[in-house]
Motif scaffolding. Structure first.
Motif, short mmCIF file in Angstrom:
data_model
loop_
_atom_site.label_atom_id
_atom_site.label_comp_id
_atom_site.label_asym_id
_atom_site.label_seq_id
_atom_site.Cartn_x
_atom_site.Cartn_y
_atom_site.Cartn_z
N GLU A 174 -25.71 -75.75 -15.56
CA GLU A 174 -26.64 -75.70 -16.46
C GLU A 174 -25.81 -76.32 -18.24
N LEU A 175 -25.97 -77.23 -18.60
CA LEU A 175 -25.10 -77.63 -20.17
C LEU A 175 -25.88 -77.60 -21.11
N CYS A 176 -25.18 -77.29 -22.64
CA CYS A 176 -25.54 -77.20 -23.77
C CYS A 176 -25.44 -78.45 -24.15
N LEU A 177 -25.26 -80.36 -24.53
CA LEU A 177 -25.14 -80.93 -24.89
C LEU A 177 -25.41 -81.21 -26.32
N ASP A 178 -24.07 -81.94 -26.75
CA ASP A 178 -24.83 -82.05 -28.21
C ASP A 178 -25.17 -83.98 -28.45
N ASP A 179 -25.75 -84.27 -29.42
CA ASP A 179 -25.86 -86.07 -30.05
C ASP A 179 -25.06 -86.29 -29.54
N GLY A 180 -25.19 -88.12 -28.49
CA GLY A 180 -24.82 -89.03 -27.98
C GLY A 180 -24.15 -89.43 -26.59
N ASN A 181 -23.34 -89.99 -26.33
CA ASN A 181 -24.10 -91.09 -24.76
C ASN A 181 -23.11 -90.33 -24.02
N TYR A 182 -23.56 -90.31 -22.56
CA TYR A 182 -22.59 -89.87 -21.50
C TYR A 182 -23.29 -90.76 -19.91
N VAL B 163 -25.06 -92.38 -13.55
CA VAL B 163 -25.94 -92.64 -14.45
C VAL B 163 -25.91 -92.07 -16.40
N ASN B 164 -25.82 -93.31 -16.51
CA ASN B 164 -25.80 -93.54 -18.06
C ASN B 164 -26.90 -92.80 -18.90
N PHE B 165 -26.53 -91.96 -19.43
CA PHE B 165 -28.05 -91.17 -20.32
C PHE B 165 -27.63 -90.99 -21.86
N SER B 166 -28.87 -91.40 -22.88
CA SER B 166 -28.05 -90.67 -24.22
C SER B 166 -29.17 -90.09 -24.95
N LEU B 167 -28.41 -88.80 -25.77
CA LEU B 167 -29.45 -87.79 -25.92
C LEU B 167 -29.15 -87.84 -27.83
N PRO B 168 -30.75 -87.78 -28.85
CA PRO B 168 -31.84 -87.52 -28.00
C PRO B 168 -32.09 -88.41 -26.95
#
Length: 250
Positions: free
Chosen positions: A190-198, A240-245
């Motif tokens: 489990e992780l807690c990540l800020d906005d951004g691209n991953y 896998v590329n994903f963005s937050l939010p």
């Protein structure tokens, strides 16, 4: 003394990788470790092998130390980042002293024995970040191993855009399986990540993924209780590329 173990999972050019533990307290004396080598199938080998692994063991007296790992042909290869990964572990407690992967030229960090685990990432460690706070996104990596877990590695990086327009990656979290006891078992992080691209990368040294030649393994990425990606049937690597939010409707 305190028992310390080093685990290294090699990529396709293991002889390019050099690593050491040196004592800072005694004028940079290199520590001797007992080494065991394993090939990509987990069988005992006599030297580092392509997609194989290493387990090193030593017992360190109290003092200050530096761990160094480098790719000696990084510049000659045009700056290609090595996917070799490593973990340094306090064997008496199981605590991770340091870990990393995707080596660009070299990585190093210092640590002390006896080892005291910090609640915050050490500033000398290679830019590992675990964001926390009320505004972060709850991200979970669910992994079910197949029957051959040793050498399976996953890496989560954050993508950053530099002022000159180039894209760089900073390491968020990394895990490599070094124990066959994980065979066919689930493991969640489990992780807690800020906005951004991953970007999430998973590697298998055997080249048959984690499904379905040697068991029914799988991986899934879950964001705020919503599954956004899953897989397992690949060869040496999947990404896998994903963005937050998340985008609305994603």
């Amino acid at each position: 003394c305190s028992p310390v173990e080093v685990y290294i999972s090699y990529e396709s050019s293991p002889l390019d990788i050099i690593w050491s533990i040196s004592s800072i307290s005694t004028e940079d004396t290199t520590v001797t470790l007992d080494e065991e080598f394993f090939d990509e199938n987990g069988q005992v080998a006599t030297e580092p092998t392509r997609f194989g692994s290493l387990k090193g063991k030593t017992c360190l007296p109290d003092g200050d130390y530096e761990f160094l790992i480098l790719d000696k042909y990084y510049f000659e290869s045009g700056g290609n980042v090595s996917t070799t990964s490593y973990q340094v572990i306090d064997a008496s407690s199981g605590a991770i002293i340091g870990n990393g992967g995707q080596i660009a030229n070299e990585e190093r960090f210092t640590f002390s024995i006896p080892f005291v685990q910090s609640t915050q990432p050490s500033p000398t460690m290679p830019s590992q970040q675990i964001f926390s706070g009320t505004d972060c996104h709850k991200v979970r990596v669910d992994l079910v191993y197949d029957s051959s877990p040793v050498g399976v590695t996953w890496v989560l990086n954050k993508l950053e855009l530099e002022n000159d327009g180039t894209e760089t990656e900073s390491l968020i979290r990394f895990f490599t399986a070094t124990d066959s006891s994980l065979a066919n078992l689930p493991l969640s992080t489990e992780l807690c990540l800020d906005d951004g691209n991953y970007v999430f990368n998973i590697y298998d040294g055997l080249g048959d993924g984690i499904c379905c030649d040697d068991g029914e393994g799988s991986y899934a990425i879950v964001v705020n209780d919503q599954q956004i990606a899953k897989g397992g049937d690949f060869e040496f690597q999947d990404a896998v590329n994903f963005s937050l939010p998340l985008d609305v409707g994603e």
